[in-house]
Each structure stands twice: as structure tokens, then as C-alpha cells.
Design an enzyme around this catalytic site. Structure first.
Site, PDB file in Angstrom:
ATOM      1  N   CYS A 129       0.829  -1.208   0.000  1.00  0.00           N
ATOM      2  CA  CYS A 129       0.000   0.000   0.000  1.00  0.00           C
ATOM      3  C   CYS A 129       0.867   1.263   0.000  1.00  0.00           C
ATOM      4  O   CYS A 129       1.518   1.554  -0.986  1.00  0.00           O
ATOM      5  CB  CYS A 129      -0.984  -0.037   1.169  1.00  0.00           C
ATOM      6  SG  CYS A 129      -2.287   1.173   0.972  1.00  0.00           S
ATOM      7  N   HIS A 234      -3.806  -5.006  -0.395  1.00  0.00           N
ATOM      8  CA  HIS A 234      -3.390  -5.564   0.894  1.00  0.00           C
ATOM      9  C   HIS A 234      -3.433  -7.088   0.853  1.00  0.00           C
ATOM     10  O   HIS A 234      -4.480  -7.675   1.095  1.00  0.00           O
ATOM     11  CB  HIS A 234      -4.296  -5.043   2.011  1.00  0.00           C
ATOM     12  CG  HIS A 234      -4.044  -3.614   2.317  1.00  0.00           C
ATOM     13  ND1 HIS A 234      -3.170  -3.197   3.293  1.00  0.00           N
ATOM     14  CD2 HIS A 234      -4.513  -2.496   1.731  1.00  0.00           C
ATOM     15  CE1 HIS A 234      -3.124  -1.886   3.303  1.00  0.00           C
ATOM     16  NE2 HIS A 234      -3.933  -1.432   2.373  1.00  0.00           N
ATOM     17  N   GLU A 236      -2.412  -9.135   2.955  1.00  0.00           N
ATOM     18  CA  GLU A 236      -2.756  -9.677   4.289  1.00  0.00           C
ATOM     19  C   GLU A 236      -4.250  -9.594   4.562  1.00  0.00           C
ATOM     20  O   GLU A 236      -4.733 -10.137   5.543  1.00  0.00           O
ATOM     21  CB  GLU A 236      -1.949  -8.943   5.366  1.00  0.00           C
ATOM     22  CG  GLU A 236      -2.427  -7.548   5.763  1.00  0.00           C
ATOM     23  CD  GLU A 236      -2.120  -6.436   4.760  1.00  0.00           C
ATOM     24  OE1 GLU A 236      -1.639  -6.725   3.636  1.00  0.00           O
ATOM     25  OE2 GLU A 236      -2.382  -5.267   5.102  1.00  0.00           O
ATOM     26  N   ASP A 278     -22.853  -7.494  16.463  1.00  0.00           N
ATOM     27  CA  ASP A 278     -23.139  -6.545  17.543  1.00  0.00           C
ATOM     28  C   ASP A 278     -22.712  -7.224  18.830  1.00  0.00           C
ATOM     29  O   ASP A 278     -23.184  -8.324  19.147  1.00  0.00           O
ATOM     30  CB  ASP A 278     -24.638  -6.229  17.603  1.00  0.00           C
ATOM     31  CG  ASP A 278     -25.094  -5.355  16.439  1.00  0.00           C
ATOM     32  OD1 ASP A 278     -24.245  -4.895  15.658  1.00  0.00           O
ATOM     33  OD2 ASP A 278     -26.314  -5.143  16.313  1.00  0.00           O
ATOM     34  N   ASP A 436     -27.277   5.910  12.766  1.00  0.00           N
ATOM     35  CA  ASP A 436     -28.423   5.166  13.316  1.00  0.00           C
ATOM     36  C   ASP A 436     -29.689   6.013  13.182  1.00  0.00           C
ATOM     37  O   ASP A 436     -30.167   6.588  14.172  1.00  0.00           O
ATOM     38  CB  ASP A 436     -28.183   4.847  14.805  1.00  0.00           C
ATOM     39  CG  ASP A 436     -26.959   3.979  15.015  1.00  0.00           C
ATOM     40  OD1 ASP A 436     -26.816   2.972  14.308  1.00  0.00           O
ATOM     41  OD2 ASP A 436     -26.137   4.316  15.887  1.00  0.00           O
TER      42      ASP A 436
HETATM   43  O1  1PR Z   1     -22.282   5.414  19.382  1.00  0.00           O
HETATM   44  O2  1PR Z   1     -19.923   5.350  18.662  1.00  0.00           O
HETATM   45  O3  1PR Z   1     -20.624   4.187  20.718  1.00  0.00           O
HETATM   46  O4  1PR Z   1     -21.253   3.341  18.507  1.00  0.00           O
HETATM   47  C1  1PR Z   1     -22.193   2.383  18.873  1.00  0.00           C
HETATM   48  C2  1PR Z   1     -22.396   1.494  17.706  1.00  0.00           C
HETATM   49  O5  1PR Z   1     -23.238   0.435  18.137  1.00  0.00           O
HETATM   50  C3  1PR Z   1     -23.078   2.183  16.554  1.00  0.00           C
HETATM   51  O6  1PR Z   1     -22.456   1.759  15.370  1.00  0.00           O
HETATM   52  C4  1PR Z   1     -24.503   1.664  16.586  1.00  0.00           C
HETATM   53  O7  1PR Z   1     -25.004   1.460  15.275  1.00  0.00           O
HETATM   54  C5  1PR Z   1     -24.349   0.333  17.287  1.00  0.00           C
HETATM   55  N1  1PR Z   1     -25.506   0.020  18.159  1.00  0.00           N
HETATM   56  C6  1PR Z   1     -25.827   0.625  19.286  1.00  0.00           C
HETATM   57  N2  1PR Z   1     -26.906   0.024  19.829  1.00  0.00           N
HETATM   58  C7  1PR Z   1     -27.261  -0.962  19.015  1.00  0.00           C
HETATM   59  C8  1PR Z   1     -28.382  -1.902  19.212  1.00  0.00           C
HETATM   60  O8  1PR Z   1     -28.671  -2.753  18.351  1.00  0.00           O
HETATM   61  N3  1PR Z   1     -29.043  -1.781  20.336  1.00  0.00           N
HETATM   62  N4  1PR Z   1     -26.424  -1.822  16.941  1.00  0.00           N
HETATM   63  C9  1PR Z   1     -26.377  -0.968  17.949  1.00  0.00           C
HETATM   64  C10 1PR Z   1     -26.569  -1.420  15.729  1.00  0.00           C
HETATM   65  C11 1PR Z   1     -27.183  -2.168  13.745  1.00  0.00           C
HETATM   66  C12 1PR Z   1     -26.438  -2.954  12.746  1.00  0.00           C
HETATM   67  C13 1PR Z   1     -27.096  -4.291  12.592  1.00  0.00           C
HETATM   68  C14 1PR Z   1     -27.807  -4.114  11.284  1.00  0.00           C
HETATM   69  C15 1PR Z   1     -28.103  -5.379  10.577  1.00  0.00           C
HETATM   70  N5  1PR Z   1     -26.794  -2.547  15.052  1.00  0.00           N
HETATM   71  O9  1PR Z   1     -25.125  -2.972  12.956  1.00  0.00           O
HETATM   72  O10 1PR Z   1     -26.103  -5.215  12.661  1.00  0.00           O
HETATM   73  O11 1PR Z   1     -29.015  -3.375  11.541  1.00  0.00           O
HETATM   74  O12 1PR Z   1     -29.011  -6.130  11.295  1.00  0.00           O
HETATM   75  P1  1PR Z   1     -30.006  -7.127  10.538  1.00  0.00           P
HETATM   76  O13 1PR Z   1     -29.297  -7.646   9.335  1.00  0.00           O
HETATM   77  O14 1PR Z   1     -30.257  -8.202  11.533  1.00  0.00           O
HETATM   78  O15 1PR Z   1     -31.246  -6.335  10.213  1.00  0.00           O
HETATM   79  P2  1PR Z   1     -21.051   4.628  19.366  1.00  0.00           P
END
Ligand code: 1PR
Length: 713
Positions: A129, A234, A236, A278, A436
Site C-alpha cells: 500500500c 493488501h 494480508e 453486535d 443510526d
Molecule cells: O455510538 O460510537 O458508541 O457506537 C455504537 C455502535 O453500536 C453504533 O455503530 C450503533 O449502530 C451500534 N448500536 C448501538 N446500539 C445498538 C443496538 O442494536 N441496540 N447496533 C447498535 C446497531 C445495527 C447494525 C445491525 C444491522 C443489521 N446494530 O449494525 O447489525 O441493523 O441487522 P439485521 O441484518 O439483523 O437487520 P457509538
């Protein structure tokens, strides 16, 4: 809390549609592949031979490169002083960060001079890179800035005015222009790129250029002259293809001869499929992968426990094996915890990066904070710790919302926001902003100061319009900013990519919010990852057809094993949204060696007469036309009718892989293997066309051999 050890500034630029899906059911392609390779560490006869010197000049994380080298059986020694460069027998230089700061460090500590001397002596060198770019005379990045000047030419920025998204992030195929053994096995293969700057091939550097890639226009993907090699991508982070290039460099004796120069067609950047984990602590304090419905991760029965879908490191490894193009970890309670107190999360990254050779993104809690002992940490330090632990990109959620709000209010870039700080040091390709948003219905666009759209799915009271309100703290708090405004603002602040979630769609399995994705993807020129709502393979293709998103992320369907990643990729390929799926495996010389190991002999013997016969035939063909011409179709077609069970196909593929052939398989077989019903294809074609019907073969493109009536044409 134990404070983590910080160094001044560190992190990684190394980042990775990965055409290496894994078989489901009995066949594990990666396992077969690795099993077929001899152990390099055993072959290395002395410490010097097995040691690779890695130039980590202190500006960032080189953990991914180190992990890949170790995975191949070599030891790593770090450069501490210029003499270490001169004493190296093999030097790997994974450039990290921005061009200017890298040159500053190299000049300051005397490494620049040592590097030039080492290269002039034509000692084995592999730049990665930025490690390629620095060899050139200068770069436009924050410049012009002078480089090492070993190769004529200037590094320039991709031109986004011609409609491409910059940075160039994802999997793209290389076209070989120079017969170099180090590139054996990667011609026309997709490898992982992540960069905003590139070198254009020209008369002045044509002696050096060994492969090119196409993004907007042609750029230099690799250079080679004598023992000096460098790649813009990359290795790796490019799965098995990338590992094979590293292996060719580390132990050239195993690099197969390149018998035929494969010029190849220009490819397009493939759409990526990302698996998201998550992660949070459950009620017992263990870090688990969870999954919410509209961000609610607790069971609705069973004491409202946090849903537990598995262990983060195990699942990350599984998704890598299943063919994910990237893996993302979101520490979903990072907003309220002290992120660096979350040492288990850092351990998760460290362990995952040892077995996942595609990009890892980590998010959650990236912000400035003060710990319980009163010690202040900047978001840059938090990110640095994540990079050092194996992350390739960091994803910023809540803090990006506050930064965008402040920027839109004052119009001033303070340089102090987490996005600005991290992108300045690690480059904007390392900074993802995770959005979000929640859909808010309104009757008229004039009701809000934010961008609203006329929706095809009216609200509960017949509202015709909607805007997307950004939230922070895991969707708990709505903020006075729309997803449209936020996305444009964070692009200006230096974000390199947007991860676009949708609270309404999350976990519903009813499909992505196409209106939202289109709104954002049309508004910015950085890549957009569409997330939330995937429930079927058609949801992916529908979204890619209707929007210009660069990647799709899903969680629930993968965790619940409702839809395997391979099926998504197969479907996208079927719909013409993904480049040809193929695997190239380097030959295992052991198979042709009279000194073949007992283990290999036993394996060969165990598969019986059929396999022996085919091995002989393949061996002849390989020596006649070169290993890259061997196709699975030869074997598959001829065996049709005589074997009813799926296992023969799997054995055939296994054999091809052992022998180092390139596999181009028909869609029927591909889908059959993905679904574990490979006997269905024999029924379908009545043993006449086998699993590679003409139309399917044509659909696969030039690299497929058409088969009819049992003969390869
Ligand atoms: O605010 O910088 O501390 O970051 C927190 C991170 O955690 C953010 O990226 C936020 O999107 C994520 N987050 C916070 N709470 C939740 C929760 O679910 N209660 N998850 C959360 C977000 C959303 C996606 C999920 C997709 C696909 N999750 O990442 O994986 O919606 O899901 P699906 O295919 O099942 O529909 P910060």
C-alpha cells in the site's frame, strides 16, 4: 481499571466481493487449500531463513501483516534501527497512514536512507500500500511531498469527478502486465484495496509495473524489478489469494512458474457482503454477539435476558471461512462504558485478527473520554488502541453526530473532532461513520429543516413524507439532525465511508430501506454500506439494483443461519452484480514429488482409482498448458452419470485444488454446493451436460471451459 499501554500514534491503513466463498456441508475449501500446502516453517532450515523483517516505523499497526506472515509459518522481527534494515534477509514494508507523515518519520529516524540502500542492493523487499507509493518520487497527498525517489513518477489522487467513489475500498481484480513469479495465482483474482491515491502507469515507470487495476482508469496495482516488489493492495487482507502472494515472496521456491501471461479484462469493483457482529456484555458479564429487533437486544420472554447468538471470535472466524468480504464488530454499549476499560473487546480483536484475513472494522465508544482515575484519552488514542489490536477501520457513531452538529452550526472545522483527528493520522479510508437513523413521518417537507423525501410507504396516518432523524447512544436519543445532513457533513470532516443502519428495519428481515439508502448514496461521494433489514438473498440484489451502495451488511440472517453468505454471493453473481466467482489455488509441488509425504500418499490412496486416474490426467494437462488452465469442469463433466452422489463433485474440486488448478464452476453446481444439494444437478441435466450447461458457462465468462456431452471444448 488497568490503563492500556499507549504509544504516540499508531494504527493501520491495511484494510478487504471476495471471490473465495467456502463450501457448506462436507467441503471446506479453505481447509482443503491449506492442507494441500507444505509447511513453510518446516522447510525453512535456519532461523535467518524463517525470519522476516517487518518495518513498523511507529506510525501505525502492522498487526495484520504480522499475523499473516506468522500464519504462513515465519517469524517476524521488527526494525528498531536503520541497521536492522540493512541486516534483513527479507524486508516487508507495510506503509501506514498518510504519505507526508510517513516520509517525515522515515527521514527523521534515518530509515529512509537505509531503505534506499537496501533496495539499491536488490535485496528481497515487499512494500504494501503506502509501502508502494513511498518508492515513487513524490505524492500529491497534502503536498507535493517528496518520496524515496526509487521509481520515477508521482502519486496522485483518484479523480472522483468522473463518478467514482473515493476512497477506492473493496475487492477488485488485477491484470498482470509482467511475468513475475510473485504474482502467480493472482492474475484476474480479486484482491482488497483501500486507498485514495494511486500511481498511473506511464512510459517513465513501465519497466517497473507488473500489474494494473481499473478504477475510473487504470492504475498501478504492483511493481516488480529483480527482488524488489510492492503492491497497492493488501495481501494480508485479501483472503487466500493474498496469502498466496505473501507466500510466493517469503518462499520463492514454492512459487509456481507463470507459464502464460494472463492479461485479463478490466474488472469493476465488486460489491461487498459484510457480516456484522453486535457485541456487548450479557447479564453475566460475558462478551457475546447479540442481535436486536429495532435495536432492542433483550428477549421478550426468559427474564428479558440479552440475546446470546454466540462467541465473537468464533463467529468472526466462521464468517471469514464462509466468504465474508469484511467483518464488523460493533460494541453496542461502548457509548456508556469506558471503551478502553473494555479489554475483552480488545482481546476479541486480537484473537480475531489472527484468523480473519479480510478487513476488520470495530465501532463503539470512539470518543474523547476521561477515565475513573481522571486520566484523559483522546478519541485518537482510543482508535489507536483498536488499530493496534487488529482493527483495519474504526466506526464512529454517537460522536460523529455531535461533530456534525457542531460543524453545521459554526461552519468551522476545528480539527479536533474524532473524525478529523483519526483521518488525519490514519487516512480517511480508516474512518467509518455509523449512522443510526429513525424514520419520522410528516405531511409536508416544510415541516422540518432537514431533507425529507416523498415516500412510497406512507406513514400510519397517511403521511406522504418522511425524514430520517439521527440518534445517539444506541438509538436511545434523537438528535436535531437528519441522516442526509449528517452524511454530507461527515464526508467534509474526513470520513471515508458511511455505515448506514436503519432502526425501523433493523432485525425485521423485510428488506433494506431503499429510499434511505438512495438518499444518502446519492448525496455523498464516499462509499456507503447499506445495513439493516436483510431477510432474503433478493433483498441484497434489489438494494444493489436500486441504489449505488458499495456494500451490504447483515447480521441476523447470518447469525440465525437462515441465509449463508455464500448463497448471497451466488445470488448476486447470478444477477450479474458480482464478478466471476473463482478460486485459484497454488499447486502443491509435493503431489508431483517422488518424495511425497506419507500423509499425502495416504490421502491420495484413500480416494481410490478414480482419483489416481484423474491425477495422472491432470498432471499431464498441467504440464501441457500451465496450471492456470486446469478447470474443474474437465473432471466434473466426465464423471457425470457414473456417480449419483454429491461427494464425487466435492472430491473433484478437492483434487483440483490440491493440484493447483483454477476452478470455474457452473452456476448450478455453485448453487448446489452452496445449498448442499449437489446431486440435484445430475438429475437436472440427465448426465448429458453435467453441471456446466452451455448457457451457464457462457454466463461465467471467458475463463470457463464450455462442456457438452462430456467433452471439454
Ligand atoms: O455510538 O460510537 O458508541 O457506537 C455504537 C455502535 O453500536 C453504533 O455503530 C450503533 O449502530 C451500534 N448500536 C448501538 N446500539 C445498538 C443496538 O442494536 N441496540 N447496533 C447498535 C446497531 C445495527 C447494525 C445491525 C444491522 C443489521 N446494530 O449494525 O447489525 O441493523 O441487522 P439485521 O441484518 O439483523 O437487520 P457509538
Amino acid at each position: 481499571m488497568r490503563s492500556p499501554p499507549f504509544s504516540s500514534a499508531s494504527g493501520s491503513r491495511s484494510l478487504p466481493a471476495r471471490p473465495i466463498p467456502q463450501g457448506h456441508g462436507a467441503l471446506n475449501y479453505r481447509k482443503v487449500y491449506l492442507a494441500a500446502r507444505p509447511s513453510l516453517s518446516v522447510r525453512a532450515s535456519s532461523i535467518t531463513e524463517s525470519t522476516v523483517t517487518l518495518l513498523d516505523y511507529g506510525a501505525g499497526n502492522v498487526r495484520s501483516v504480522r499475523n499473516a506472515i506468522r500464519h504462513l509459518g515465519f517469524d517476524v522481527k521488527y526494525v528498531r534501527k536503520p541497521e536492522d534494515i540493512l541486516n534483513a534477509t527479507r524486508l516487508v514494508f507495510p506503509g501506514v497512514g498518510a504519505f507526508a507523515s510517513a516520509m517525515e518519520v522515515l527521514n527523521h529516524n534515518g530509515m529512509a536512507g537505509a531503505l534506499c540502500k537496501y533496495i539499491e542492493m536488490d535485496r528481497p523487499f515487499l512494500g504494501i500500500c503506502l509501502g508502494l507509493q513511498l518508492l515513487f518520487e513524490s505524492s500529491e497527498e497534502n503536498g507535493p511531498v517528496k518520496g524515496l525517489g526509487m521509481i520515477p513518477g508521482m502519486v496522485g489522487r483518484f479523480d472522483s469527478s468522473n463518478g467514482i467513489r473515493v476512497p477506492h475500498i473493496g475487492w477488485n481484480a488485477v491484470q498482470i502486465v509482467k511475468d513475475e513469479e510473485i504474482l502467480s495465482g493472482i492474475a484476474e483474482q480479486h484482491v482488497y484495496f483501500v486507498h485514495s491515491y494511486r500511481v498511473v502507469p506511464s512510459d517513465v515507470n513501465k519497466d517497473w509495473v507488473s500489474s494494473t487495476c481499473n478504477y475510473g482508469d487504470s492504475f498501478v496495482a504492483s511493481i516488480s524489478k529483480g527482488n524488489i516488489h510492492a503492491v497497492q493492495f493488501h495481501p494480508e487482507k485479501s483472503g487466500e489469494v493474498g496469502l498466496s502472494l505473501l507466500r510466493n515472496f517469503l518462499d520463492p521456491s514454492t512459487a509456481p512458474k507463470m507459464k502464460k501471461l494472463a492479461n485479463g479484462k478490466a474488472s469493476t469493483l465488486a460489491k461487498r457482503v459484510i457480516a456484522c457482529l453486535d457485541v456487548r456484555a450479557n447479564d453475566k458479564g460475558e462478551l457475546v454477539v447479540t442481535k436486536g429487533d429495532q435495536y432492542d437486544v433483550r428477549e421478550h420472554t426468559d427474564g428479558h435476558k440479552v440475546r446470546n447468538l454466540g462467541k465473537p471470535v468464533d463467529l468472526a472466524g466462521q464468517y471469514y471461512n464462509d466468504g465474508a468480504d469484511e467483518v464488523s464488530f460493533l460494541n453496542i454499549t461502548g457509548f456508556r462504558d469506558c471503551p478502553l476499560g473494555d479489554l475483552p473487546m480488545i482481546q476479541v480483536l486480537r484473537y480475531s485478527s489472527e484468523k480473519v484475513f479480510v478487513p476488520l472494522t470495530v465501532g463503539g465508544g470512539i470518543r474523547d473520554f476521561t477515565d475513573e482515575n481522571g486520566r484523559y484519552y483522546s478519541s485518537l488514542e482510543v482508535a489507536a488502541e483498536y488499530f493496534r489490536s487488529g482493527a483495519d477501520k474504526v466506526s464512529i457513531g454517537s460522536d460523529a453526530v455531535y461533530a456534525a452538529e457542531a460543524y453545521l452550526k459554526t461552519g468551522v472545522k476545528t480539527g479536533k473532532s474524532s473524525i478529523e483527528q483519526i483521518s488525519r493520522v490514519y487516512g480517511n479510508q480508516a474512518v467509518v461513520v455509523s449512522v443510526d437513523p429513525r424514520r419520522v413521518y410528516i405531511n409536508s417537507p416544510d415541516e422540518v429543516e432537514f431533507k425529507a423525501l416523498k415516500t412510497v410507504t406512507p406513514g400510519p396516518h397517511g403521511e406522504q413524507y418522511a425524514w430520517y432523524q439521527c440518534t445517539v447512544n444506541g438509538g436511545r436519543e434523537g438528535r436535531p439532525i437528519g441522516a442526509y445532513e449528517l452524511s454530507k457533513a461527515v464526508e467534509e470532516l474526513g470520513a471515508g465511508e458511511i455505515l448506514l443502519n436503519c432502526i425501523d428495519c433493523d432485525g425485521q428481515g423485510q428488506g433494506f430501506d431503499i429510499e434511505l439508502i438512495k438518499l444518502i448514496a446519492d448525496a455523498v461521494s464516499i462509499p456507503v454500506i447499506a445495513s439493516s433489514g436483510a431477510g432474503t438473498v433478493e433483498h441484497f440484489s434489489d438494494m444493489f439494483q436500486k441504489t449505488s451502495a458499495s456494500a451490504a451488511l447483515a447480521a441476523g440472517i447470518f447469525h440465525r443461519k437462515e441465509v449463508p453468505i455464500l448463497s448471497v454471493k451466488t445470488h448476486l453473481q447470478h444477477e450479474g452484480q458480482m464478478d466471476l466467482y473463482q478460486m485459484t489455488i497454488e499447486p502443491s509441488n509435493d503431489l508431483f514429488n517422488p518424495e511425497t509425504s506419507v500423509k499425502t500418499k495416504r490421502r491420495a490412496g484413500a480416494t481410490g482409482r478414480w482419483k489416481k486416474k484423474k491425477r495422472k490426467k491432470l498432471t499431464e494437462e498441467m504440464s501441457a498448458v500451465g496450471q492456470d488452465q486446469i478447470r474443474a469442469s474437465h473432471i466434473l463433466i466426465k464423471q457425470e452419470g457414473s456417480h449419483r452422489k454429491s461427494s464425487w463433485k466435492e472430491k473433484a474440486i478437492e483434487l483440483i485444488m490440491e493440484l493447483g488448478g483454477k476452478i470455474a464452476i457452473g452456476r448450478d453446481l455453485f448453487e448446489d454446493l452452496a445449498s448442499g444439494h449437489s446431486e440435484s444437478s445430475s438429475g437436472k441435466h440427465g448426465g448429458q451436460l453435467g453441471c456446466l450447461g452451455r448457457s451457464n458457462a457462457e454466463a461465467l465468462g471467458e475463463s470457463c471451459i464450455l462442456c457438452e456431452g462430456g467433452r471439454a471444448q
